[in-house]
Write a protein that holds these residues in place. Structure first.
Motif, PDB file in Angstrom:
ATOM      1  N   ILE A 275       0.826  -1.201   0.000  1.00 27.23           N
ATOM      2  CA  ILE A 275       0.000   0.000   0.000  1.00 27.23           C
ATOM      3  C   ILE A 275       0.860   1.251   0.000  1.00 27.23           C
ATOM      4  CG2 ILE A 275      -1.698   1.354   1.302  1.00 27.23           C
ATOM      5  CD1 ILE A 275      -2.769  -1.254   2.448  1.00 27.23           C
ATOM      6  N   SER A 276       0.588   2.146  -0.933  1.00 23.83           N
ATOM      7  CA  SER A 276       1.136   3.500  -0.876  1.00 23.83           C
ATOM      8  C   SER A 276      -0.055   4.458  -0.971  1.00 23.83           C
ATOM      9  CB  SER A 276       2.154   3.747  -1.994  1.00 23.83           C
ATOM     10  OG  SER A 276       1.564   3.561  -3.264  1.00 23.83           O
ATOM     11  N   PHE A 277       0.227   5.736  -1.012  1.00 19.71           N
ATOM     12  CA  PHE A 277      -0.850   6.724  -0.936  1.00 19.71           C
ATOM     13  C   PHE A 277      -0.693   7.780  -2.017  1.00 19.71           C
ATOM     14  CE2 PHE A 277       0.121   5.044   3.252  1.00 19.71           C
ATOM     15  CZ  PHE A 277      -1.122   4.597   3.679  1.00 19.71           C
ATOM     16  N   PRO A 296      -0.062  -1.531  -6.208  1.00 19.51           N
ATOM     17  CA  PRO A 296       1.089  -1.619  -7.113  1.00 19.51           C
ATOM     18  C   PRO A 296       0.749  -1.440  -8.591  1.00 19.51           C
ATOM     19  CG  PRO A 296       1.236  -3.314  -5.419  1.00 19.51           C
ATOM     20  CD  PRO A 296      -0.111  -2.682  -5.269  1.00 19.51           C
ATOM     21  N   ASP A 297      -0.398  -1.944  -9.032  1.00 18.03           N
ATOM     22  CA  ASP A 297      -0.801  -1.801 -10.431  1.00 18.03           C
ATOM     23  C   ASP A 297      -2.307  -2.016 -10.540  1.00 18.03           C
ATOM     24  OD1 ASP A 297      -1.212  -4.626 -10.401  1.00 18.03           O
ATOM     25  OD2 ASP A 297       0.899  -4.922 -10.926  1.00 18.03           O
ATOM     26  N   THR A 298      -2.825  -1.868 -11.746  1.00 17.48           N
ATOM     27  CA  THR A 298      -4.268  -1.965 -11.948  1.00 17.48           C
ATOM     28  C   THR A 298      -4.800  -3.349 -11.608  1.00 17.48           C
ATOM     29  OG1 THR A 298      -4.224  -0.264 -13.667  1.00 17.48           O
ATOM     30  CG2 THR A 298      -6.125  -1.730 -13.652  1.00 17.48           C
ATOM     31  N   TRP A 319     -12.365   4.162  -8.731  1.00 16.72           N
ATOM     32  CA  TRP A 319     -12.716   5.150  -9.742  1.00 16.72           C
ATOM     33  C   TRP A 319     -12.485   4.660 -11.171  1.00 16.72           C
ATOM     34  CZ3 TRP A 319     -15.279   8.684  -7.191  1.00 16.72           C
ATOM     35  CH2 TRP A 319     -14.884   9.067  -5.903  1.00 16.72           C
ATOM     36  N   PHE A 320     -11.608   3.696 -11.344  1.00 17.51           N
ATOM     37  CA  PHE A 320     -11.251   3.205 -12.680  1.00 17.51           C
ATOM     38  C   PHE A 320     -12.474   2.679 -13.421  1.00 17.51           C
ATOM     39  CE2 PHE A 320      -9.002   0.148 -15.594  1.00 17.51           C
ATOM     40  CZ  PHE A 320      -8.200   1.080 -16.218  1.00 17.51           C
ATOM     41  N   THR A 321     -13.446   2.142 -12.669  1.00 15.75           N
ATOM     42  CA  THR A 321     -14.664   1.628 -13.296  1.00 15.75           C
ATOM     43  C   THR A 321     -15.890   2.441 -12.923  1.00 15.75           C
ATOM     44  OG1 THR A 321     -14.945   0.049 -11.468  1.00 15.75           O
ATOM     45  CG2 THR A 321     -13.774  -0.733 -13.420  1.00 15.75           C
ATOM     46  N   GLY A 366      -6.068   3.548 -12.355  1.00 19.38           N
ATOM     47  CA  GLY A 366      -6.166   2.098 -12.274  1.00 19.38           C
ATOM     48  C   GLY A 366      -5.696   1.552 -10.944  1.00 19.38           C
ATOM     49  N   ARG A 367      -4.757   2.213 -10.312  1.00 17.21           N
ATOM     50  CA  ARG A 367      -4.194   1.761  -9.034  1.00 17.21           C
ATOM     51  C   ARG A 367      -4.925   2.324  -7.817  1.00 17.21           C
ATOM     52  NH1 ARG A 367       1.247   4.406  -9.048  1.00 17.21           N
ATOM     53  NH2 ARG A 367       1.519   3.317  -7.066  1.00 17.21           N
TER      54      ARG A 367
END
Length: 402
Positions: A275-277, A296-298, A319-321, A366-367
């Motif tokens: 996890i990052s922010f 890390p990725d989508t 939010w990606f979808t 995506g992330r």
């Protein structure tokens, strides 16, 4: 939804003030209203929090950003740089004043980046409609430099960033005008409402004229007022303003609680290496309304979302979808589905909206998984949520190479 978490006696009192006079209209009728001016008081509270010289309340965040663009002088045929990650109302505002959206890349601030803006500036560029997303703020130093270098009009949609700031200046005050939303899902709500802010007197006057059929609001006889410009009806009612007034008074306390709860979440989740922010351009200016996680990725984010749903962890947005907040789902824009012809259809779009190349935005959104922060959580509830999030992330990404 921090505002409505604290909805109660204060809001009822302000609404009752209006009901007792029967004066729901925000202008004129001085004798009948008996000194009750809720829209004016609402605007004063917004000025107090933002430090703006001028504030003008309107019927929604959408009309606030539309009035801000128009009052700043942006209109038919003007090319305006916009982000692909925002509530669709931002893009609609640009389109419906006759301007032409030009999409640019965002970065890990979740906002337009200076680099992204620079890549799409042309001699036809008139302005930027910058959106401060998910409770944070854009990196204004680089963006301001571009605005000055290319003599652009900057308008800020800070619908999700009321009470946020950048290096001591409130979001909404870096350009000609800024706007906030006070709908049901914001840090403070008027039910439906919005506020435009500016430090420029003429821009403020333009906004007040534009949002009320061109009325100049001088004198005590509405039917005899002058009309300096053409306008339309974006007025807020005294009832909505009354709710917004009571809610806005609570924002400092809401923000304090949000930030306290967000820090607990962040401290715990920072221990999970997956996890990052999202980047806060100025951590000291955070409104604390969203916890924005970057996976890390989508593919990892999709696995985590599935695990959240399986485990019953709610209160988040992927939010990606999301149908309204990211360009991938805006088929009605790409195919220009309208009930009446827009200027962009007559002049032609400056980009092929069906075939945009925005790899950085695709990668970041995506992330991204965002949790709304609640001001009424107990410390135990916050810690339990953090534990649930971390466990789901670890379980979803076990044996996944990232």
């Amino acid at each position: 939804m921090p505002g409505v978490e604290l909805f109660g006696a204060e809001e009822r009192k302000e609404v009752n003030d209006v009901m007792e006079t029967g004066m729901l209209f925000r202008y004129n009728h001085d004798q009948q209203r008996n000194g009750i001016w809720k829209a004016k008081e609402f605007e004063a509270e917004v000025k107090k929090i933002t430090g703006a010289k001028y504030a003008h309340a309107v019927s929604s965040g959408s009309t606030a950003v539309t009035a801000a663009l128009a009052a700043a002088g942006i209109g038919a045929g003007d090319e305006v740089i916009v982000p692909p990650f925002t509530f669709i109302a931002t893009i609609e505002a640009v389109l419906f004043i006759g301007a032409l959206p030009v999409f640019a890349e965002i970065d890990e601030t979740l906002c337009l980046s200076a680099e992204g803006i620079r890549k799409v500036i042309t001699p036809k560029t008139k302005g930027i409609c910058l959106v401060h997303m998910c409770g944070g703020m854009a990196d204004m130093d680089g963006i301001n430099k571009l605005v000055k270098e290319h003599n652009l009009i900057l308008v800020e949609d800070a619908g999700q960033a009321f009470a946020a700031s950048y290096k001591g200046t409130a979001t909404g005050l870096f350009g000609k005008a800024g706007s906030f939303s006070f709908d049901y899902f914001k840090i403070a709500t008027a039910g439906e409402g919005g506020v435009l802010i500016t430090n420029d007197e003429q821009t403020y006057l333009n906004a007040t004229y534009y949002s009320d059929h061109g009325h100049n609001h001088e004198g005590n006889n509405r039917g005899m007022e002058q009309h300096p410009i053409l306008g339309i009806n974006y007025r807020i009612s005294e009832l909505h303003a009354a709710v917004g007034l009571a809610q806005t008074r609570k924002v400092p306390a809401i923000k304090e609680a949000n930030l306290r709860n967000k820090k607990i979440l962040t401290d715990i989740l920072s221990k999970n290496s997956n996890i990052s922010f999202a980047t806060l351009a100025d951590p000291a200016g955070d409104s604390g309304t969203f916890l924005n996680l970057l996976l890390p990725d989508t593919e990892s984010a999709k696995l985590v979302v599935a695990e959240f749903n399986k485990a019953g962890v709610g209160g988040f947005n992927y939010w990606f979808t999301n149908m309204y907040h990211f360009i991938n789902q805006w088929d009605h824009l790409k195919e220009m589905k309208t009930t009446s012809k827009l200027v962009v259809e007559l002049l032609g779009a400056p980009q092929d909206y069906k075939n945009l190349s925005l790899p950085k935005s695709q990668e970041v959104v995506g992330r991204l998984i965002s949790f709304g922060v609640r001001c009424t959580w107990t410390e135990e509830e916050v810690k339990q949520l953090a534990e649930n999030i971390s466990n789901c992330v670890s379980k979803a990404l076990t044996n996944v190479t990232v």
